[in-house]
Write a protein that holds these residues in place. Structure first.
Motif, short mmCIF file in Angstrom:
data_model
loop_
_atom_site.label_atom_id
_atom_site.label_comp_id
_atom_site.label_asym_id
_atom_site.label_seq_id
_atom_site.Cartn_x
_atom_site.Cartn_y
_atom_site.Cartn_z
N ARG A 38 66.87 48.27 51.71
CA ARG A 38 68.21 48.73 52.07
C ARG A 38 69.21 47.57 52.24
O ARG A 38 70.40 47.81 52.40
N LEU A 39 68.70 46.34 52.20
CA LEU A 39 69.58 45.19 52.37
C LEU A 39 70.20 44.78 51.03
O LEU A 39 69.52 44.79 50.00
N PRO A 40 71.47 44.38 51.04
CA PRO A 40 72.11 43.89 49.81
C PRO A 40 71.87 42.39 49.63
O PRO A 40 71.98 41.62 50.58
N PHE A 41 71.51 41.99 48.42
CA PHE A 41 71.34 40.57 48.08
C PHE A 41 72.32 40.28 46.95
O PHE A 41 72.12 40.70 45.82
N ILE A 43 65.06 37.97 54.61
CA ILE A 43 66.14 38.52 55.43
C ILE A 43 67.32 37.55 55.52
O ILE A 43 68.48 37.96 55.54
N LYS A 44 67.02 36.25 55.55
CA LYS A 44 68.10 35.26 55.67
C LYS A 44 69.06 35.29 54.48
O LYS A 44 70.20 34.85 54.60
N LEU A 45 68.61 35.81 53.33
CA LEU A 45 69.43 35.79 52.12
C LEU A 45 70.28 37.05 51.97
O LEU A 45 71.08 37.14 51.03
N ALA A 46 70.14 38.00 52.86
CA ALA A 46 70.91 39.24 52.75
C ALA A 46 72.39 38.99 53.02
O ALA A 46 72.76 38.18 53.87
N CYS A 47 73.24 39.71 52.29
CA CYS A 47 74.69 39.55 52.43
C CYS A 47 75.24 40.54 53.44
O CYS A 47 76.17 41.32 53.15
N ALA A 105 70.07 43.50 63.71
CA ALA A 105 69.30 44.71 64.06
C ALA A 105 68.00 44.78 63.26
O ALA A 105 66.95 45.15 63.81
N ILE A 106 68.06 44.41 61.98
CA ILE A 106 66.86 44.42 61.13
C ILE A 106 65.84 43.41 61.63
O ILE A 106 64.63 43.68 61.67
N GLU A 107 66.32 42.24 62.04
CA GLU A 107 65.41 41.22 62.57
C GLU A 107 64.70 41.72 63.82
O GLU A 107 63.50 41.49 64.00
N LEU A 108 65.43 42.41 64.70
CA LEU A 108 64.80 42.95 65.89
C LEU A 108 63.72 43.97 65.53
O LEU A 108 62.63 43.97 66.12
N LEU A 109 64.02 44.82 64.55
CA LEU A 109 63.03 45.81 64.12
C LEU A 109 61.80 45.13 63.52
O LEU A 109 60.67 45.55 63.74
N MET A 110 62.02 44.07 62.75
CA MET A 110 60.91 43.34 62.14
C MET A 110 60.05 42.64 63.18
O MET A 110 58.82 42.65 63.11
N VAL A 111 60.71 42.03 64.17
CA VAL A 111 59.97 41.37 65.24
C VAL A 111 59.16 42.40 66.02
O VAL A 111 58.00 42.15 66.40
#
Length: 308
Positions: free
Chosen positions: A165-168, A185-189, A194-200
């Protein structure tokens, strides 16, 4: 949040493990020799457990499954890494990157859950021996064997769906030698907080809770064994010690990588290298070296085929 249609990046460039040619050559030889020696050992463990009718206890069923998971896990990163060492430009397509990430977490998450299942098996065997045959019936064993595969799939597909769902739309240099969640994730535009919190929460918290739960369970087992005066005391302690070694090898790097914010640290690549390439192949070997029944059966199998 934008959807996958906004993605214009079709490939990623991997920066690799190191930029030093000499170090790359050394790591290439190390991985190649390691695989030629250790990978056949994992395959031998699987064939030994499947071919010996005396190794039918649940522990050996789980050990064979662990060897299969680790052998499969070792093919996700290392083969491409060896090829990339010989390539000037290390390129991986967007679809191949997502596929690699899926199987990395599918098999890795499954292995973590399998270690929890093996801890439960040892707890029943040591602390409730009279109920072992009843609790660990064949049907229960197969359910416990399928649970890590299902759990690993749910864990992995959740992360893949979030990343899709992330745009690159621009940067495509991955600061690693394989595709993993923190670097992608760092490359997403877009804002990925919020996504990082869900991943952690998905990877980090789950890994930490499993790790603490395993340590607690083995602490209870070791205390129980230490107070007992049974004949199998030494064997039980040896088995639990082996399990603890594998737990630290498996969960230590995973906790370092996934339980903190996705910010680059100097040790990231080295920890990822041992976590994805070296340790997976070592885990079943460590189990086997401390298990006399498997070693004896393995020697018989090798002797029989060598004589033939």
């Amino acid at each position: 949040m934008q959807t996958e249609n906004s993605t214009v990046v079709r490939e990623f460039i991997l920066l690799g493990l190191t930029q030093s040619h000499n170090v790359q050559l050394l790591v290439f030889v190390l991985i190649l020799v390691f695989y030629l020696i250790i990978l056949p050992g994992n395959v031998l463990i699987i064939f030994t457990i499947r071919s010996d009718p005396g190794l039918t206890a649940p522990l050996y069923l789980f050990l064979g499954n662990l060897a299969f998971l680790d052998a499969s896990y070792s093919f996700i990163v290392a083969p491409r890494m060896l090829v990339d060492f010989l390539s000037e430009k290390k390129i991986i397509s967007y679809k191949a990157c997502i596929t690699q990430l899926f199987f990395l977490h599918f098999l890795g998450g499954g292995e973590e859950l399998l270690l929890v299942v093996m801890a439960f098996d040892r707890y029943i065997a040591i602390c409730r021996p009279l109920y072992y045959s009843t609790v660990m019936s064949p049907r229960v064993c197969y359910v416990l064997l399928l649970a890590p595969w299902f759990g690993g799939f749910v864990h992995s597909i959740t992360q893949v769906v979030l990343i899709l769902r992330l745009p690159f739309c621009g940067p495509n240099h991955l600061d690693n030698f394989f595709c993993d969640v923190p670097q992608i994730i760092k490359l997403a535009c877009t804002d990925t907080f919020a996504i990082e919190l869900l991943m952690v929460f998905n990877s980090g918290l789950l890994t930490l809770l499993c790790f603490l739960g395993l340590l607690s369970s083995y602490a209870v087992i070791l205390c129980r064994v230490h107070r007992s005066a049974s004949e199998g005391k030494t064997k039980a302690i040896s088995t639990c010690t082996t399990h603890l070694i594998v737990i630290f090898l498996m969960f230590g790097p995973a906790i370092f990588i996934y339980t903190r914010p996705f910010r680059a640290l100097p040790a990231d690549r080295a920890v990822s290298f041992f976590h994805t390439v070296i340790f997976p192949l070592m885990n079943p070997v460590i189990y086997t070296l401390r298990n006399q029944e498997v070693k004896t059966s393995m020697k018989k199998l090798l002797s029989r085929h060598i004589v033939c």
